[in-house]
Design a protein around this motif. Structure first.
Motif, short mmCIF file in Angstrom:
data_model
loop_
_atom_site.label_atom_id
_atom_site.label_comp_id
_atom_site.label_asym_id
_atom_site.label_seq_id
_atom_site.Cartn_x
_atom_site.Cartn_y
_atom_site.Cartn_z
N LYS A 151 0.83 -1.21 0.00
CA LYS A 151 0.00 0.00 0.00
C LYS A 151 0.86 1.26 0.00
O LYS A 151 0.57 2.23 -0.70
N LYS A 152 1.93 1.22 0.78
CA LYS A 152 2.81 2.38 0.91
C LYS A 152 3.57 2.65 -0.38
O LYS A 152 3.79 3.80 -0.77
N TYR A 153 3.98 1.57 -1.06
CA TYR A 153 4.79 1.72 -2.26
C TYR A 153 4.04 1.25 -3.51
O TYR A 153 4.63 0.66 -4.42
N LYS A 154 2.75 1.55 -3.55
CA LYS A 154 1.94 1.13 -4.70
C LYS A 154 2.37 1.80 -6.00
O LYS A 154 2.04 1.32 -7.09
N HIS A 155 3.13 2.90 -5.88
CA HIS A 155 3.59 3.59 -7.09
C HIS A 155 4.66 2.79 -7.83
O HIS A 155 5.14 3.22 -8.88
N ASN A 168 5.55 12.29 -5.41
CA ASN A 168 5.27 13.24 -6.48
C ASN A 168 6.51 13.44 -7.35
O ASN A 168 6.43 13.46 -8.59
N GLY A 169 7.66 13.59 -6.71
CA GLY A 169 8.91 13.74 -7.45
C GLY A 169 9.23 12.49 -8.26
O GLY A 169 9.76 12.58 -9.38
N PHE A 170 8.90 11.33 -7.70
CA PHE A 170 9.13 10.07 -8.41
C PHE A 170 8.29 9.99 -9.68
O PHE A 170 8.79 9.61 -10.75
N TYR A 171 7.02 10.35 -9.56
CA TYR A 171 6.14 10.30 -10.72
C TYR A 171 6.61 11.26 -11.82
O TYR A 171 6.56 10.94 -13.01
N SER A 210 2.55 21.79 -2.33
CA SER A 210 3.70 21.21 -1.64
C SER A 210 3.99 19.83 -2.14
O SER A 210 3.11 19.14 -2.69
N GLU A 211 5.22 19.38 -1.97
CA GLU A 211 5.61 18.06 -2.42
C GLU A 211 4.99 16.99 -1.54
O GLU A 211 4.87 17.15 -0.34
N GLN A 212 4.59 15.90 -2.15
CA GLN A 212 4.03 14.78 -1.42
C GLN A 212 5.13 13.86 -0.96
O GLN A 212 5.96 13.43 -1.73
N ARG A 213 5.14 13.54 0.31
CA ARG A 213 6.18 12.67 0.87
C ARG A 213 5.60 11.32 1.22
O ARG A 213 4.42 11.17 1.50
N VAL A 214 6.46 10.31 1.22
CA VAL A 214 6.06 8.97 1.61
C VAL A 214 5.93 8.91 3.12
O VAL A 214 6.78 9.43 3.82
#
Length: 224
Positions: free
Chosen positions: A12-16, A84-87, A220-224
């Motif tokens: 769930k946390k790393y679904k990206h 967000n930065g990853f995407y 703002s940036e989205q953080r894990v």
């Protein structure tokens, strides 16, 4: 917490991570090109007069190979710390890589820059020989070594968190610069390939980063 719950929470946390499925598209397509566009087939030779003025320097094999580590580390950093930065990084990189595949398919290309006889004999030239054996001089425009290095630098520059660590960011930019130079000094790419990568990175940056900033400058940036 049971093992099943831990696994569920991790997914769930790393679904990206679904983004990495792009490899199922890229790798078969790239391997097809590598197999069918070879030195034994017809392709457009990319060459610039400036290429003749750039000497072969085998020592650049070190930053050239560090590219693989560099790109992996940058992707993993954003994967674990900034969704967000990853995407954005993935979007920029994968669109560029797809454009590269399309160009290579419709416009088969390659270079004829590799030295027949090496000016020196040392461990670095041995490493270059191994590189030449593993990598064909085809499918070079635009240079993915250059483009993905620029994409990583853009992601680092656009990260508010990494911007605080100037030494780390500057080190990444210097490494990227050496990698870009390596593509030319190892005779893996023409100056034209490098310029094409810069142009593609600049163009895609306008759509992936600049356009979003104009729409939502205060998000703002989205953080894990």
């Amino acid at each position: 917490m049971t093992a099943k719950e831990r696994i569920f929470n991790f997914i769930k946390k790393y679904k990206h991570a679904w983004v990495f499925l792009y490899a199922l598209i890229y790798m078969p397509w790239f391997m097809y090109l590598e197999k069918h566009i070879t030195v034994h087939s017809e392709y457009h030779v990319i060459h610039s007069a400036l290429d003749n003025k750039i000497p072969f320097v085998e020592y650049f094999i070190v930053p050239y190979l560090l590219w693989f580590v560099f790109i992996a580390v940058v992707f993993l950093y954003f994967f674990f710390t900034d969704v967000n930065g990853f995407y954005k990084l993935a979007k920029l990189s994968f669109i560029g890589m797809t454009i590269f595949l399309v160009v290579s398919t419709l416009f088969p290309n390659g270079v004829a820059l590799r030295p027949i006889v090496f000016p020196r004999d040392n461990i670095f030239t041995d490493m270059v020989k191994m590189l030449y054996m593993a990598d064909t001089p085809t499918n070079v425009f635009p240079s993915l070594h250059v483009f993905n290095s620029l994409a990583a630098c853009i992601a680092i520059y656009e990260s508010r968190e990494l911007r605080k660590h100037k030494l780390l960011s500057m080190s990444a930019f210097i490494l990227a610069g050496l990698i870009i130079l390596a593509t030319m000094f190892l005779k893996q790419h023409s100056v034209i390939d490098v310029m094409g990568a810069f142009l593609m990175a600049y163009t895609l940056y306008q759509f992936v980063y600049a356009a979003e900033r104009k729409k939502a400058p205060n998000v703002s940036e989205q953080r894990v």
